[in-house]
Structure formats: C-alpha cells, structure tokens
Design a protein around this motif. Structure first.
Motif, PDB file in Angstrom:
ATOM      1  N   GLN A 255       4.014   0.226   3.055  1.00  0.00           N
ATOM      2  CA  GLN A 255       3.387   1.204   3.945  1.00  0.00           C
ATOM      3  C   GLN A 255       4.135   1.242   5.279  1.00  0.00           C
ATOM      4  N   PRO A 256       4.453   2.432   5.780  1.00  0.00           N
ATOM      5  CA  PRO A 256       5.245   2.529   7.003  1.00  0.00           C
ATOM      6  C   PRO A 256       4.431   2.340   8.277  1.00  0.00           C
ATOM      7  N   GLU A 257       5.097   1.786   9.281  1.00  0.00           N
ATOM      8  CA  GLU A 257       4.575   1.719  10.651  1.00  0.00           C
ATOM      9  C   GLU A 257       3.352   0.815  10.807  1.00  0.00           C
ATOM     10  N   VAL A 258       3.185  -0.161   9.913  1.00  0.00           N
ATOM     11  CA  VAL A 258       2.016  -1.038   9.979  1.00  0.00           C
ATOM     12  C   VAL A 258       2.435  -2.478   9.683  1.00  0.00           C
ATOM     13  N   SER A 259       1.506  -3.405   9.944  1.00  0.00           N
ATOM     14  CA  SER A 259       1.786  -4.826   9.746  1.00  0.00           C
ATOM     15  C   SER A 259       0.784  -5.429   8.765  1.00  0.00           C
ATOM     16  N   HIS A 260       0.515  -6.711   8.930  1.00  0.00           N
ATOM     17  CA  HIS A 260      -0.430  -7.438   8.083  1.00  0.00           C
ATOM     18  C   HIS A 260      -1.845  -6.878   8.219  1.00  0.00           C
ATOM     19  N   PHE A 261      -2.057  -6.042   9.226  1.00  0.00           N
ATOM     20  CA  PHE A 261      -3.381  -5.494   9.528  1.00  0.00           C
ATOM     21  C   PHE A 261      -3.392  -3.971   9.361  1.00  0.00           C
ATOM     22  N   SER A 262      -2.684  -3.510   8.353  1.00  0.00           N
ATOM     23  CA  SER A 262      -2.528  -2.086   8.063  1.00  0.00           C
ATOM     24  C   SER A 262      -3.849  -1.329   8.011  1.00  0.00           C
ATOM     25  N   PHE A 263      -4.848  -1.906   7.363  1.00  0.00           N
ATOM     26  CA  PHE A 263      -6.139  -1.247   7.134  1.00  0.00           C
ATOM     27  C   PHE A 263      -6.880  -0.990   8.440  1.00  0.00           C
ATOM     28  N   LEU A 264      -6.508  -1.715   9.523  1.00  0.00           N
ATOM     29  CA  LEU A 264      -7.044  -1.450  10.857  1.00  0.00           C
ATOM     30  C   LEU A 264      -6.121  -0.518  11.642  1.00  0.00           C
ATOM     31  N   GLN A 265      -4.821  -0.699  11.495  1.00  0.00           N
ATOM     32  CA  GLN A 265      -3.852   0.037  12.304  1.00  0.00           C
ATOM     33  C   GLN A 265      -3.703   1.492  11.860  1.00  0.00           C
ATOM     34  N   ASP A 266      -3.761   1.728  10.565  1.00  0.00           N
ATOM     35  CA  ASP A 266      -3.688   3.094  10.036  1.00  0.00           C
ATOM     36  C   ASP A 266      -4.662   3.192   8.862  1.00  0.00           C
ATOM     37  N   PRO A 267      -5.967   3.183   9.163  1.00  0.00           N
ATOM     38  CA  PRO A 267      -6.969   3.123   8.085  1.00  0.00           C
ATOM     39  C   PRO A 267      -6.910   4.314   7.131  1.00  0.00           C
ATOM     40  N   GLN A 268      -6.550   5.473   7.628  1.00  0.00           N
ATOM     41  CA  GLN A 268      -6.490   6.634   6.734  1.00  0.00           C
ATOM     42  C   GLN A 268      -5.378   6.472   5.708  1.00  0.00           C
ATOM     43  N   GLN A 269      -4.203   6.032   6.169  1.00  0.00           N
ATOM     44  CA  GLN A 269      -3.101   5.801   5.238  1.00  0.00           C
ATOM     45  C   GLN A 269      -3.485   4.751   4.201  1.00  0.00           C
ATOM     46  N   PHE A 270      -4.049   3.636   4.662  1.00  0.00           N
ATOM     47  CA  PHE A 270      -4.413   2.551   3.752  1.00  0.00           C
ATOM     48  C   PHE A 270      -5.448   3.023   2.737  1.00  0.00           C
ATOM     49  N   THR A 271      -6.492   3.700   3.209  1.00  0.00           N
ATOM     50  CA  THR A 271      -7.561   4.136   2.316  1.00  0.00           C
ATOM     51  C   THR A 271      -7.054   5.166   1.324  1.00  0.00           C
ATOM     52  N   ASN A 272      -6.208   6.095   1.780  1.00  0.00           N
ATOM     53  CA  ASN A 272      -5.645   7.089   0.866  1.00  0.00           C
ATOM     54  C   ASN A 272      -4.822   6.426  -0.229  1.00  0.00           C
ATOM     55  N   ASP A 273      -4.070   5.388   0.136  1.00  0.00           N
ATOM     56  CA  ASP A 273      -3.275   4.675  -0.871  1.00  0.00           C
ATOM     57  C   ASP A 273      -4.181   3.988  -1.891  1.00  0.00           C
ATOM     58  N   VAL A 274      -5.267   3.381  -1.417  1.00  0.00           N
ATOM     59  CA  VAL A 274      -6.202   2.732  -2.339  1.00  0.00           C
ATOM     60  C   VAL A 274      -6.838   3.763  -3.266  1.00  0.00           C
ATOM     61  N   LEU A 275      -7.283   4.875  -2.715  1.00  0.00           N
ATOM     62  CA  LEU A 275      -7.906   5.912  -3.536  1.00  0.00           C
ATOM     63  C   LEU A 275      -6.919   6.471  -4.563  1.00  0.00           C
ATOM     64  N   HIS A 276      -5.685   6.668  -4.154  1.00  0.00           N
ATOM     65  CA  HIS A 276      -4.665   7.146  -5.096  1.00  0.00           C
ATOM     66  C   HIS A 276      -4.477   6.141  -6.223  1.00  0.00           C
ATOM     67  N   PHE A 277      -4.392   4.869  -5.873  1.00  0.00           N
ATOM     68  CA  PHE A 277      -4.230   3.823  -6.883  1.00  0.00           C
ATOM     69  C   PHE A 277      -5.413   3.798  -7.856  1.00  0.00           C
ATOM     70  N   LEU A 278      -6.624   3.831  -7.321  1.00  0.00           N
ATOM     71  CA  LEU A 278      -7.808   3.757  -8.167  1.00  0.00           C
ATOM     72  C   LEU A 278      -7.919   4.975  -9.084  1.00  0.00           C
ATOM     73  N   THR A 279      -7.471   6.121  -8.602  1.00  0.00           N
ATOM     74  CA  THR A 279      -7.587   7.363  -9.369  1.00  0.00           C
ATOM     75  C   THR A 279      -6.532   7.479 -10.456  1.00  0.00           C
ATOM     76  N   HIS A 280      -5.308   7.007 -10.145  1.00  0.00           N
ATOM     77  CA  HIS A 280      -4.185   7.290 -11.034  1.00  0.00           C
ATOM     78  C   HIS A 280      -3.746   6.120 -11.891  1.00  0.00           C
ATOM     79  N   GLN A 281      -4.256   4.940 -11.636  1.00  0.00           N
ATOM     80  CA  GLN A 281      -3.846   3.785 -12.467  1.00  0.00           C
ATOM     81  C   GLN A 281      -4.810   3.592 -13.635  1.00  0.00           C
TER      82      GLN A 281
END
Length: 281
Positions: A255-281
């Motif tokens: 994930q770009p522009e984030v660190s070990h705390f991605s889900f706090l620093q860019d929560p929309q990016q992190f959540t979208n990635d999780v939703l994409h994973f859950l939907t498509h895997q």
C-alpha cells in the motif's frame, strides 16, 4: 477587487506553505478511533481466561485481529464499512485491552488457540481473518495449523520470523505508538498497573517468535494476501516478499504512502483493499 485578489493570493501562499510543512502521512500516528455500537459484546470464557469481544453487522463472518500492545478500538475506521456486508467480530488478544491473561508465557500458537476458542464460543465454524501485525501472524498460524477454520486471510504487516523485524527503537512513530499503548492499557485493562511487565513479556515473544519455515508457508492452502505499507517502520520488505513468494497463489500488495499503521493513516485505502479482497478471493 484588487484587495480581494490580493487576499486570495496571500491565502493561496499560506495554504501552499502549510502543505509544504505538513508531515507525510506515514510519519503521523492518527488518533485511535472508537468502535461503533456493538450488536453483541462481552467477556467470553476462553482457555481458562476471559477474552473481550464484540460483533457488528450480519453476513459471512470476518474476524479482525489487532497488533501487539494494541486493542480492538484500532479497527474503528474499518468496522462500519465492513459491517454493511459482513458479520464483523473483533477481540482483544489475551492480556491486551479488556481481556485477561494468566501465567502462561505469550506465544502465537497459544494466542491463535484463543481465536479458535472464541470462534467455538460464537459457534463460527470458519471465517475470514483480517490481521494487523501480531494479528496477521495469528492468521498465519491458524492457516498453517488449522486451515479448516479459515476461508480467507488478509495478513497486513506480518513477519515469518524475528529476522524480518526492523529496529523499531529508531522509529518516532512506533515509539509514539508504544507510549500511547501504555495509556490505553491503563484505561482499558483489568490490571492497569502492569503495563511494564506486559510490555516486557510481549517483547520476549517478539524476540523469539514466530518461526515459520518455507515449508510451512508452502503448505498454506487458504486464499491469502500478504500486505504491507511501503513505509513500514517495523517489517522488512524482503520478509514480506519472501512470505508472498512461498505461500501458493498468495497475492502481494504494497500500500502506498503508509506505514505499519496504514489502517489509521489512510483508512479508506485500507478498507477498500480489504473489501476488494473479501469480494474477489
């Protein structure tokens, strides 16, 4: 009119200067969010201790597992979006947050058994797991030892062995997290005066565990994404890539522009990635 134009010009300069001074988001530790109102929560009897948990929404179960020293509140930015489609379960790991602990030394296999016991308590035969740091390692442990209990694994900022961890003492962001974790521990824990002992015991676990071999990783059959931030201050990139290369069919996401705390620093990016994973895997 000239005055208005001048004021607008000066305002633009100030905004640009402020933006230039702003820290990159990977160097910022945003506040810990709160969780929304739970549909169910409490202390579950698990492996001789009591584990705090909460559930939200309805649908296929998704378990969110937090990192070491933290608590379930850290998932506060992800739970509302995930709960629109899934039954989301959060839990405080043993000795963390609102959960109790006993005299057993901390270990990932033991803590993973707590996750499975909570699933039994909630009558969940299998679930998707989204884990951060230690929580991601718990997901890997379950995928290795109890694959029938998992149907998907989103593992963010895990390491396969201690050599995959950087010197976190050199990171101001991680140091700020450890200081914050102490205050949160004092606020939430049933043993609020034992943080130093707790930190020491978790530190010993980090120094010696986990120890997953290439063969164990190659045996994982659960659909898995290995995920990390491009500025993670705790996990070495080569270890992230090693795990993704060894787990059959695993996806690798940086994930770009984030660190070990991605889900706090860019929560929309992190959540979208999780939703994409859950939907498509």
């Amino acid at each position: 009119m000239r005055l208005v134009k001048l004021l607008l010009f000066l305002a633009a300069i100030l905004v640009t200067a402020a933006a230039a001074r702003a820290e990159p988001q990977w160097l910022v530790l945003p506040p810990t969010p709160g969780l929304p109102q739970a549909e169910e929560s409490g202390l579950a009897p698990v492996n001789g201790i009591k584990i705090w948990y909460a559930t939200f929404g309805r649908g296929e179960p998704v378990i969110l597992l937090h990192g070491g020293l933290a608590n379930s509140n850290y998932w506060g930015r992800q739970v509302p979006a995930l709960a629109e489609k899934y039954r989301v379960i959060v839990m405080d790991s043993r000795g963390h947050g609102r959960s109790l602990r006993d005299g057993k030394p901390y270990g990932y296999e033991l803590m993973a058994s707590d996750v499975l016991a909570l699933m039994d308590f909630l009558k969940i035969p299998n679930a998707a797991v989204v884990g951060w740091s230690d929580g991601a390692i718990l997901g890997l442990d379950i995928a290795i030892r109890h694959p029938e209990r998992l149907n998907k694994l989103f593992a963010f900022a895990a390491n396969s062995d201690p050599s995959g961890v950087k010197d976190i003492g050199q990171s101001p962001v991680f140091s700020a997290f450890i200081a914050r974790a102490e205050k949160e521990y004092q606020l939430l824990s049933p043993t609020p005066d034992q943080y130093k002992s707790f930190l020491e015991q978790i530190g010993k676990m980090w120094e010696t565990q986990p120890n997953y071999t290439a063969e164990q990783l190659q045996g994982i059959t659960v659909p898995t994404w290995i995920v990390d931030g491009d500025h993670d201050e705790a996990i070495k990139r080569e270890n992230t890539e090693f795990m993704a290369a060894r787990i059959p069919g695993a996806g690798l996401l940086i994930q770009p522009e984030v660190s070990h705390f991605s889900f706090l620093q860019d929560p929309q990016q992190f959540t979208n990635d999780v939703l994409h994973f859950l939907t498509h895997q």
